[in-house]
Design an enzyme around this catalytic site. Structure first.
Site, mmCIF file in Angstrom:
data_model
loop_
_atom_site.group_PDB
_atom_site.id
_atom_site.type_symbol
_atom_site.label_atom_id
_atom_site.label_comp_id
_atom_site.label_asym_id
_atom_site.label_seq_id
_atom_site.Cartn_x
_atom_site.Cartn_y
_atom_site.Cartn_z
ATOM 1 N N CYS A 181 0.816 -1.225 0.000
ATOM 2 C CA CYS A 181 0.000 0.000 0.000
ATOM 3 C C CYS A 181 0.845 1.269 0.000
ATOM 4 O O CYS A 181 0.309 2.360 -0.171
ATOM 5 C CB CYS A 181 -0.938 0.012 1.205
ATOM 6 S SG CYS A 181 -2.052 -1.387 1.236
ATOM 7 N N ASN A 234 -10.225 0.286 1.037
ATOM 8 C CA ASN A 234 -8.762 0.306 0.929
ATOM 9 C C ASN A 234 -8.363 -0.058 -0.504
ATOM 10 O O ASN A 234 -8.525 -1.206 -0.922
ATOM 11 C CB ASN A 234 -8.181 -0.700 1.934
ATOM 12 C CG ASN A 234 -6.661 -0.759 1.892
ATOM 13 O OD1 ASN A 234 -6.034 -0.228 0.986
ATOM 14 N ND2 ASN A 234 -6.077 -1.427 2.876
ATOM 15 N N HIS A 258 -2.846 7.079 3.559
ATOM 16 C CA HIS A 258 -3.374 5.845 2.977
ATOM 17 C C HIS A 258 -4.679 5.505 3.701
ATOM 18 O O HIS A 258 -4.766 5.614 4.920
ATOM 19 C CB HIS A 258 -2.358 4.717 3.142
ATOM 20 C CG HIS A 258 -2.927 3.380 2.811
ATOM 21 N ND1 HIS A 258 -3.632 3.151 1.648
ATOM 22 C CD2 HIS A 258 -2.928 2.203 3.489
ATOM 23 C CE1 HIS A 258 -4.040 1.892 1.632
ATOM 24 N NE2 HIS A 258 -3.622 1.305 2.736
#
Ligand code: COA
Length: 336
Positions: A115, A288, A258
């Site tokens: 990520c 996500n 994030h």
């Protein structure tokens, strides 16, 4: 001194919306649990019938960024794409995006940093600009996490979504642009979040998932332990980035983290003494999206006119590896 300035942003999301209610038909979960524990209400899921694989989403987001920047694809020297879900093991998603864009003169490659992929990609891109190797670099975060979801694991499948975001970095001698980027990795904790060979039979997927792609590997995550690491790593690297530039929390106009879990974002912001009204979130709509989450959020904040020239924008990421990173950008684009 040469530095990279963001001169265009873009994003692309699949059309299909998968709500928490839809997921109640897939695993033993509820809208109430998902919203309370994660902040997610819905996410976008790529369809096999649309042109929505990772490299196609990447190209769509990039097109928007190129248009905003007024840069032609042929003027790109480099394409750096952060992803954990390239369409194929090879070639890279970056090379496929290059083909779709017609960016014939660009060097193109992917970066594998979970990520944190977009922040890692920014680091590489800005360094290539700073040493004078490149003038225009396309930096992308693009993912199709639905393809690596284990649709039988309620602890992970409810979190994931698909999408892409992109920025154009252009060489500049003006003050500002990317002030600095700070990265860290910890391979010792790799087994908190990783991919494993899939044992599941894809034909068993419920109707609501009938257009979802299934990759040969799927995601395994120990969310509880990761949660604590995510908060402390994001807070500590963002602090390092601010200190490096002589900035305090008061000097940060926007934090774009994030988007893994709203509770992680709140806890990290709290440790940094950054109030939530200075934190951009869209996790409620997209879940996500791994390395795509920061550039999608950045593009939204930019297009909403929230970012003004001279603002300090803090980007901070955390993901599989483990990897984490933070970047401070002195915003230079007039409102989109
Ligand atoms: N619906 C309903 N119940 C669920 C559920 C779901 N979708 N997922 C898990 N549960 C249950 C668990 O089975 C457990 O039940 P039990 O108490 O009967 O055993 C209970 O909810 C609590 O589970 P737990 O895993 O402790 O929840 P949590 O508060 O830690 O939330 C995550 C789980 C995954 C949302 C959270 O840990 C998280 O976001 N982790 C970090 C994610 C991250 O950082 N990712 C890396 C960056 S990409």
């Amino acid at each position: 001194m040469l530095t990279g300035q963001i001169v265009g942003t873009g994003s692309a999301l699949p059309k299909k919306v998968l709500t928490n209610k839809d997921l109640e038909a897939v695993v033993d979960t509820s809208d109430d649990w998902i919203v309370r524990r994660t902040g997610i209400k819905e996410r976008r899921i790529s369809s096999n019938r649309q042109q929505e694989d990772t490299s196609q989403l990447a190209a769509m987001a990039s097109q928007e960024a190129l248009e905003m920047a007024g840069v032609s694809p042929e003027a790109l020297d480099m394409i750096v794409l952060g992803t954990a879900t390239a369409d194929r093991q090879f070639p890279s998603a970056a090379c496929l995006a290059q083909k779709y864009l017609g960016a014939t003169k660009a060097v193109a490659f992917d970066v594998a940093a979970g990520c944190s992929g977009f922040v890692y990609a920014m680091y590489i891109a800005n360094n290539a600009i700073a040493v004078g190797n490149c003038r225009n670099v396309l930096v992308i975060g693009a993912e199709r996490l639905s393809s690596v979801a284990n649709w039988e694991d309620r602890g992970t499948c409810v979190l994931l979504g698909d999408g892409a975001g992109a920025v154009i970095l252009t060489q500049s001698t003006n003050n500002g642009g990317i002030l600095s980027t700070h990265l860290a990795s910890d391979g010792n904790s790799w087994d908190l979040l990783y991919s494993s060979d899939r044992q599941l039979d894809g034909s068993q997927l419920p109707e609501v998932l009938n257009e979802v792609a299934q990759s040969p590997s799927y995601l395994i995550m120990y969310g509880n332990r990761l949660f604590k690491k995510a908060v402390s790593c994001m807070a500590s690297i963002a602090t390092s980035a601010m200190e490096h530039n002589g900035l305090t929390a008061d000097d940060i106009k926007f934090m774009i983290p994030h988007q893994a879990n709203i509770r992680i974002i709140r806890a990290a912001a709290d440790r940094l003494s950054i109030p939530m009204d200075k934190v951009y979130t869209n996790i409620d709509r997209y879940g996500n999206t791994s390395s795509a989450s920061i550039p999608i959020a950045l593009d939204e904040a930019n297009r909403k006119g929230l970012l003004k020239p001279g603002d300090n924008v803090l980007l901070v990421a955390f993901g599989a590896g483990l990897t984490w990173g933070a970047s401070i950008v002195k915003w230079s684009l007039a409102s989109a």
